[in-house]
Design an enzyme around this catalytic site. Structure first.
Site, PDB file in Angstrom:
ATOM      1  N   THR A   1       3.435  -6.154   2.482  1.00 20.27           N
ATOM      2  CA  THR A   1       4.443  -5.405   1.728  1.00 20.27           C
ATOM      3  C   THR A   1       4.726  -6.114   0.417  1.00 20.27           C
ATOM      4  OG1 THR A   1       6.713  -4.551   1.653  1.00 20.27           O
ATOM      5  CG2 THR A   1       6.368  -6.547   2.939  1.00 20.27           C
TER       6      THR A   1
ATOM      7  N   ASP B   1       7.440  -5.690  -1.057  1.00 21.52           N
ATOM      8  CA  ASP B   1       8.890  -5.924  -1.035  1.00 21.52           C
ATOM      9  C   ASP B   1       9.247  -7.332  -0.573  1.00 21.52           C
ATOM     10  OD1 ASP B   1       9.345  -3.338  -1.885  1.00 21.52           O
ATOM     11  OD2 ASP B   1       9.594  -2.541   0.138  1.00 21.52           O
TER      12      ASP B   1
END
Length: 418
Positions: free
Chosen positions: A139, A141
């Protein structure tokens, strides 16, 4: 050849290095004489029995895959609910795995994907089917629990820091008669890791980005506008980096797009950069430009971090090793050994410690004024963007990316009507 096949699937938003993980999986499995099947378009491909035979790809193609962005087998945003709510889908998945003699299932994604892999392992155990489920982290993020960082993040962070530094030079050159404020919107719903990494672009208090807005601190519009005015009056211009998920003191997203949600049930956020730009123009009267890099920040393979690229391959290889050792319901994570010199290693972690957990930036990473990062944060981020991942270029001056043949495996079951 060892009995049984390995199924690999990609999930959620792709990254500049998720294919490097796939190459790590396939390469390690081939070295151990294991056939790898890939699900077309993630877990949906498994449910639809749309599988790909990766043994049809040449060694050269798999090597090139490690340098190619996107998701070579297709990904999806499709979340399986609880075993009680979606039991028929889980049973269908096991039926497909059994039909194709899949004994190892590797699911490459974020928090929700870790949860799915965990549930599949639980159901297989309940049905007495010999299946080893391994999560594989991914990810941009950087919000997965337990792991020090997430494959995909380092490259997105490098793109963000480079883009902000370069754009700042442009703004500084034009500020006298044109744009005085530039706003860059970074991905990050509840955690501001990617926006915070933009802080690497500058060294001093007047260097861009002069303002970083993060979900970990409540957005105060008056304080924000005062800071913008202060920077423009002091240096003549201002660069702002805002995480898409910044919230006000009541916990409402500043860029809430009418309450809409995506297929994972996450809030569908609108453009926070455009909102901030409108406020700056209206309240301060400055000329403003804003940008939403969107997919560019997660697909920029030409700016991929070598550290990130190496870690992406390492978790793929480790996932295969764990599976073949008989481990189940675990995920390979990155453990930081030291900052300087930067050293790391891959270790297994229980899936239940990652599934549906979200890691936010610690308070020690945020400046007291809420508009920047601390030296401690800089020490954390700096090694993650180091180095340039190998990339071959063609005679046309463009990167040489590979398109796999993706030969379909013959179906053995009735069509899924989910």
């Amino acid at each position: 050849m060892t009995n049984g096949n390995l199924l690999y699937a990609q999930s959620g938003g792709v990254t500049a290095v998720i294919n490097a993980t796939a190459a790590g999986v396939i390469g390690e499995a081939r070295a151990r004489k294991i056939k790898v099947l890939a699900a077309r378009n993630g877990i949906l491909g498994a449910l639809r029995e749309e599988l790909i035979d990766t043994s049809k790809e040449s060694a050269a193609a798999i090597a090139a895959l490690a340098q190619t962005p996107g998701g070579a087998f297709g990904s999806c945003r499709y979340k399986l609910k609880s075993l009680e709510q979606d039991r028929a889908k889980y049973e269908r998945l096991l039926e497909v795995l059994r039909a194709h003699d899949v004994r190892w299932f590797l699911y490459n994604g974020g928090n929700d994907s870790a949860d799915t892999a965990l549930k599949v392992s639980q159901l297989a155990k309940a049905f007495g089917y010999p299946l080893h489920c391994i999560g594989v982290p991914k990810t941009i993020d950087n919000d997965l629990a337990v792991t020090d960082t997430c494959p995909g993040f380092g490259s997105a962070a490098k793109y963000t820091a480079v883009s902000v530094r370069e754009a700042a030079l442009d703004v500084a050159a034009m500020a006298d008669t044109s744009t005085k404020v530039f706003i860059y919107e970074a991905m990050g719903r509840h955690a501001g890791w990617l926006a915070a990494a933009a802080g690497l672009a500058g060294q001093g208090p007047d260097d861009a980005p002069q303002i970083i807005l993060l979900p970990e601190r409540a957005f105060d519009q008056a304080a924000f506008l005062a800071k913008v005015r202060q920077m423009v009056e002091r240096v003549g211009w201002c660069v702002v980096v805002a995480s898409e998920g910044i919230q006000d003191a009541q916990g409402k997203f500043v860029a809430d797009a009418g309450g809409a949600t995506d297929s994972f049930g996450h809030a569908q956020l609108g453009g926070v950069a455009s909102f901030l730009a409108a406020q700056v123009k209206q309240e301060l009267g400055y000329k403003v430009h804003w940008t939403l890099p969107d997919y560019l920040q997660r697909s920029a393979r030409h700016l991929a971090s070598k550290t990130d690229w190496e870690q992406a391959q390492a978790v793929g290889k480790a996932a295969v090793q764990y599976a073949l050792k008989g481990m189940n319901a675990v995920i390979p994570v990155i453990e930081r050994v030291s900052d300087a010199p930067y050293r790391w290693k891959i270790v297994p972690a229980p899936l239940h410690k990652v599934a549906n957990h979200e890691k936010k930036m610690p308070p020690s990473f945020l400046r007291k004024d809420g508009f920047g990062i601390t030296e401690r944060a800089r020490r954390y981020f700096a090694p993650l963007i180091k180095g340039e991942a190998p990339l071959a270029y063609g005679s046309d001056g463009l990167p040489k990316y590979v398109s796999l043949k993706n030969v379909a495996v013959a179906k053995k079951l009735p069509a899924w009507e989910g």
